[in-house]
Write an enzyme that holds these catalytic residues in place. Sequence first.
Site, short mmCIF file in Angstrom:
data_model
loop_
_atom_site.label_atom_id
_atom_site.label_comp_id
_atom_site.label_asym_id
_atom_site.label_seq_id
_atom_site.Cartn_x
_atom_site.Cartn_y
_atom_site.Cartn_z
NE ARG A 291 7.89 8.62 3.16
CZ ARG A 291 6.69 9.22 3.20
NH1 ARG A 291 5.60 8.54 2.90
NH2 ARG A 291 6.60 10.49 3.53
CG ASP B 125 2.54 5.92 2.56
OD1 ASP B 125 1.42 5.63 3.01
OD2 ASP B 125 3.62 5.54 3.09
CE1 TYR C 33 7.66 0.21 -1.00
CE2 TYR C 33 8.08 -1.79 0.25
CZ TYR C 33 7.19 -0.86 -0.28
OH TYR C 33 5.85 -1.02 -0.09
NE ARG D 15 -2.12 -1.98 3.20
CZ ARG D 15 -2.65 -2.46 4.33
NH1 ARG D 15 -3.92 -2.33 4.57
NH2 ARG D 15 -1.88 -3.05 5.20
#
Lengths: 252, 252
Positions: free
Chosen positions: B197, B52, B110, B50
């Site tokens: 992050r 952002d 990622y 999901r």
Amino acid sequence: MRAFKLTIAYDGTSFVGWQRQPNGVSIQQLIEEACAPLVGRLPTVAGAGRTDAGVHALGQVASVTLDTDLSTTTVQRALNARLPPEVRVTAVEEALAGFHARFDAVAKSYRYRIAQGVWQSPFDRWFVWHSPVARDLEAMRRAACRFLGCHDFASFQAAGGPATDTVRTIHALEVRDHGREVMIEVTGDGFLRYMVRAIVGTLAEVGLGARTPESVTDILAARDRGAAGETAPACGLTLVAVKYDGEGERAR
Amino acid sequence: MRAFKLTIAYDGTSFVGWQRQPNGVSIQQLIEEACAPLVGRLPTVAGAGRTDAGVHALGQVASVTLDTDLSTTTVQRALNARLPPEVRVTAVEEALAGFHARFDAVAKSYRYRIAQGVWQSPFDRWFVWHSPVARDLEAMRRAACRFLGCHDFASFQAAGGPATDTVRTIHALEVRDHGREVMIEVTGDGFLRYMVRAIVGTLAEVGLGARTPESVTDILAARDRGAAGETAPACGLTLVAVKYDGEGERAR
């Protein structure tokens, strides 16, 4: 007064091109306005290549004369602080008095990217022409050879283009296979308006078999814009480097 | 009814993220709306990650069940015809009945990009965090090692995050030096909201000397979001690949 040589990168997507225009924002205008506070007046900035609307640059070069004692590093920082993020001054050097980015340029290199896959990467959509057809790159390379050297490029100038001297010399014209992408790289002593995009459009049609590689010789001889291929879209084109006497390649 | 596995790339800049939201356009909504005409109803599409708002994807994976006889090639073409160019379905495969992109995922990778130069390339501005400070990459790598393996990542979850089980396993966390750019690549069995992050933000502070590499162990033990570093900006983050059992790496 000191002469400066600015190297500039830009995403040309939302601009009317390098040159000042009444109908929108140009890179030239942005650079001139960014210089103005340094000298208290709007200076004239000359660009090496007058890129069209939507065309990008990695290594555009511009010349400007400024009455300032600031270091080149400070000038660069001041310009970038005033410019939008789409436009970056990547280098500032002091130049000899009288330096002119366009008249002193001895060669310019452009790159044109064509995406051939069925789908185009979302990250390439402003920078690559999406034309999902498999092309014959060998035919394109044989056609490219015929552009090399000194020719009258009247057939590859924008219709009604301003140049009366349409003779230019192409030093290199390469058609590179990057898998899903074809990259066309061209270096020459100068280019007429839309010339690179008309060459790319013609090569693209050769790649489809719509023209023969040999036909390039006849197109050049015709000196008629109607003889050549379509003008390829602006988005695929990037001014990569401008070369001056006594310099190595400026490519990034 | 047939189960499909969609691989999706997107430029997340102008979207509210993967998941449907009342306040803007989501990728999930776009994919569901693109599927609807194929089956005459709005199907539910499940995404593996999901992402952002502002986060990008090269290899997001989604699952959907469609009552259609169309070939996977035709489904892909139909979806891409309806989607905006920011979102591309890069592959469509038929999956086993019951396939769920999120629950069946065994690993996600990622990538986070940090531009360290004084100026940022105009072409990177939506895809790279510009943080023009020289960082100590060796210190960042020593810190990265302490994240490896199975830990409680409560300190790296969005404040008030929904997950009650905050234990995750990180398989790999690399800090790569690309000259003007630092690239952080992380693979794990799953990630809490903002976790990547927050890890990047913490590593970035270690790189500045504001935290020691050893402090990561204490931050993990604290189970308190306030103990870790700032959340790095969304734009630098890309979901690169999602892995399922019996597959090799899906990275592009």
